[in-house]
Design an enzyme around this catalytic site. Structure first.
Site, PDB file in Angstrom:
ATOM      1  N   ARG A   7       0.833  -1.212   0.000  1.00 56.32           N
ATOM      2  CA  ARG A   7       0.000   0.000   0.000  1.00 56.32           C
ATOM      3  C   ARG A   7       0.861   1.253   0.000  1.00 56.32           C
ATOM      4  NH1 ARG A   7      -3.292   0.142   5.042  1.00 56.32           N
ATOM      5  NH2 ARG A   7      -1.647  -1.151   5.932  1.00 56.32           N
ATOM      6  N   SER A  34      -5.954   4.418   4.537  1.00 55.62           N
ATOM      7  CA  SER A  34      -5.639   2.999   4.493  1.00 55.62           C
ATOM      8  C   SER A  34      -5.072   2.590   3.132  1.00 55.62           C
ATOM      9  CB  SER A  34      -6.884   2.168   4.801  1.00 55.62           C
ATOM     10  OG  SER A  34      -6.585   0.800   4.679  1.00 55.62           O
ATOM     11  N   GLU A  55     -19.209   4.212  -4.017  1.00 54.74           N
ATOM     12  CA  GLU A  55     -18.279   3.579  -4.960  1.00 54.74           C
ATOM     13  C   GLU A  55     -18.797   3.572  -6.390  1.00 54.74           C
ATOM     14  OE1 GLU A  55     -19.364   2.271  -2.134  1.00 54.74           O
ATOM     15  OE2 GLU A  55     -17.604   2.202  -0.832  1.00 54.74           O
ATOM     16  N   PHE A  80     -14.764  -4.137  -2.002  1.00 55.21           N
ATOM     17  CA  PHE A  80     -15.711  -3.117  -2.482  1.00 55.21           C
ATOM     18  C   PHE A  80     -15.400  -2.724  -3.929  1.00 55.21           C
ATOM     19  CE2 PHE A  80     -15.183  -1.947   2.173  1.00 55.21           C
ATOM     20  CZ  PHE A  80     -16.183  -2.806   2.578  1.00 55.21           C
ATOM     21  N   ASP A 114     -11.251  -7.496  10.225  1.00 52.85           N
ATOM     22  CA  ASP A 114     -12.589  -7.025   9.859  1.00 52.85           C
ATOM     23  C   ASP A 114     -13.544  -8.123   9.388  1.00 52.85           C
ATOM     24  OD1 ASP A 114     -12.487  -4.367  10.628  1.00 52.85           O
ATOM     25  OD2 ASP A 114     -11.456  -3.761   8.798  1.00 52.85           O
ATOM     26  N   ARG A 164      -2.598  -5.843   2.370  1.00 51.80           N
ATOM     27  CA  ARG A 164      -2.574  -4.813   3.404  1.00 51.80           C
ATOM     28  C   ARG A 164      -1.280  -4.813   4.206  1.00 51.80           C
ATOM     29  NH1 ARG A 164      -6.888  -2.419   6.077  1.00 51.80           N
ATOM     30  NH2 ARG A 164      -6.515  -1.695   8.198  1.00 51.80           N
TER      31      ARG A 164
END
Lengths: 310, 273
Positions: A7, A34, A55, A80, A114, A164
């Site tokens: 990232r 993030s 989105e 997403f 999550d 991530r």
């Protein structure tokens, strides 16, 4: 060996690209801190579009920006990015082959805490199914930087997933990243391990372990899931006693699908290390989840032994 | 660029309708209803208001028209052909295999089509992106986007509505085709979109309400939109679905309907000079 976060590398590379090219624009759905698109925001606020938690509009808006000659990078979590605006990507971006890059952050199980709602086990499958879409997953930070530059140069829609968490460096610094080109990271003669993204590291580790048992494994980093030349895969599997795929993704529509389809006329034993058509769940670390699903070097070694009857 | 008079524009609208009827023909399904409701609006845009050169469809300073309600493609095809974007003969190949004229707008196949629309709710967002791109480039072209009233049931329309006012896209002009009927019947009996004006005002748009078949009102609304600064404009155009085709007016049957041979002849007679 160093360690990089995909990232962060992505965000930093985007800033560099922004300095080189005024046409780079970045869109974000309220996850900039993030996805690290915030780095671009800090330097180029006028070319950064905070699209809030919407989105569908973000993707179509990006399509519009690309129609004015912009290279639009769209950011949100992979689950997403590939799921919510599927129709917008299909209709507004891919039919017209527009220059929009969909960046799926926190891909796979890497958003470990999550749970299922935030983990993507099918993003590659969804994006691969759309005509005109290029689909990319990367093994480390070094490859990420090269890939971000490559997709910015490429004129057309791209879906790129990013992990991530920190990853050890694997990709050779002097190796060029070419869209569509798998890269052999370790050669071998008994089995071919085709690995994608975060599973390339474990594949190399498995190959080193197998070497001790007298099994010679070729490890191939498949970072472009589409387009990919079937002949390339056939050649890399030629003469092998078995083929294994390894991916942090469902076996449906991901790397296992890519490789088995390419080898459809090649009689070679095949095993897949992948997620078995189920959702993720919360855990205390990414590694804990990967181990739970058998997405590790031990999982690959087991499959190798299974194929070779060792 | 064209600058037709009010009288000429009325004739153009009639010709557009006749071409719609002829390009679909009898015995084949066509979106007559929501296309005929737009004939005057599209006529004013292409033959008077918009800056464009049909011989140079990619001219970068051109005004853009995006048909968010992509099922109305045939009204745009008729206008584009009449402007000279492609030969009139192409109209007779509508929806045939290999045709440049697809069932819904395809920017890769048809000169003058700006974006791929047809999956409802997306064209307004695409238009916002183009308008934002124009601002980044310091360009002063306008982006016109035609939205169906039934289409506003799509949540994405309201995402775009928020984005457009947030980014102060005063180079964006929406035109809401309020023909009051969607595919299976009256909109008010499905999701009642009223009060329309108050909704767009609440979303931060400048709102103008007109009779969408009155050429002078259309011209005046589009000119008024040019003067609006700091916010996008929505022109709420009250229209008649199927306008100009006697048996297709105010009915859902010709949202996407098939004319008999007799109906075809009736329609042609009604629309010929």
């Amino acid at each position: 060996m160093g360690v990089h976060n995909q990232r962060r590398v992505y965000g930093e590379t985007l800033v560099e690209l922004g300095r080189e090219n005024n046409n780079i624009v970045v869109l974000e759905a309220d996850l900039g801190k993030s996805t690290m698109s915030c780095l671009f925001q800090n330097e180029f606020p006028e070319r950064y579009f905070e699209m809030s938690i919407a989105e569908a509009n973000m993707v179509s808006f990006a399509a519009g920006l690309s129609l004015t000659g912009k290279i639009a990078f769209v950011n949100t979590f992979a689950v997403f990015a590939s799921g919510r605006p599927f129709d917008q990507i299909r209709q507004g971006v891919c039919i017209g082959r527009l220059n929009v890059k969909i960046i799926g952050s926190s891909a796979g199980l890497s958003d470990f805490g999550d749970g299922a709602t935030h983990q993507s086990v099918e993003d590659i499958a969804i994006m691969r199914a759309i005509p005109n879409m290029t689909v990319i997953a990367l093994c480390d930070g070094i490859e990420t930087e090269k890939a971000v530059r490559a997709i910015a140069k490429y004129d057309g829609p791209v879906y790129m997933r990013l992990s991530r968490n920190d990853l050890e460096d694997i990709f050779p610094e002097d190796q060029e990243f070419v869209i569509g080109k798998p890269v052999v990271l370790k050669d071998g003669t008994d089995i071919a391990i085709f690995a994608m993204g975060t599973m390339v590291g474990p594949a190399l580790k498995a190959a080193a372990e197998l070497e001790k048992e007298g099994i010679s494994a070729r490890v191939i980093n498949v970072s472009t899931l589409k387009p990919i030349d079937d002949n390339e895969i056939i050649n890399l599997a030629r003469g092998m006693k078995g083929v294994i795929t390894a991916e942090e993704h469902s076996y449906i529509g991901g790397l296992a699908s890519v490789v088995t389809y390419a080898l459809r006329n090649t009689p070679v034993p095949f095993e897949a290390v992948a997620i078995n058509d189920c959702f993720g769940q919360s855990a205390e670390s990414h590694q804990e989840l990967l181990d739970y699903f058998g997405l590790n070097s031990e999982g690959i070694i087991r499959k190798a032994r299974l194929i070779l009857g060792a | 660029m064209m600058n037709c008079s009010v009288e000429e524009l009325k004739k153009k609208a009639k010709s557009i309708r006749l071409n719609i009827v002829k390009m679909v023909g009898p015995g084949k399904a066509g979106h007559f209803g929501g296309s005929c409701s737009l004939a005057e609006i599209v006529s004013v845009l292409y033959f008077r208001k918009m800056r464009h050169y049909p011989e140079d469809p990619k001219w970068e300073d051109r005004d853009r028209l995006i048909l968010s309600k992509g099922h109305g493609a045939i009204v745009q095809y008729a206008a584009l052909a009449m402007c000279g974007y492609f030969p009139m003969d192409e109209l007779w190949n509508l929806k045939k295999l290999g045709s440049m004229l697809q069932g819904h707008p395809d920017m890769k196949k048809t000169p003058g089509i700006e974006a791929n629309t047809g999956s409802l709710g997306q064209g307004l967002s695409i238009s916002c992106g183009i308008a934002a791109g124009a601002k980044l480039d310091g360009k002063d072209y306008k982006v016109y986007c035609i939205v169906g009233d039934g289409e506003t049931a799509e949540g994405q329309i309201w995402e775009a509505a928020m984005a457009a006012s947030f980014y102060k896209l005063d180079n964006l002009v929406g035109i809401l085709d309020c023909n009051r009927i969607q595919a299976t019947g009256p909109i008010a009996e499905r999701f009642d979109i009223n009060p329309v004006k108050e909704k767009w005002l609440a979303f931060g748009w400048h709102v103008i309400e007109i009779d969408g078949h009155d050429v002078e009102q259309i011209i005046s609304a589009l000119d008024q939109a040019d003067k609006v600064t700091g916010k996008p404009t929505m022109i709420i155009a009250h229209t008649v679905k199927g306008k100009g085709i006697p048996f297709a007016e105010n009915t859902a049957a010709f949202h996407n309907g098939i004319m008999t041979r007799e109906q075809y002849e009736t329609a042609c007679l009604a629309l010929m000079d």
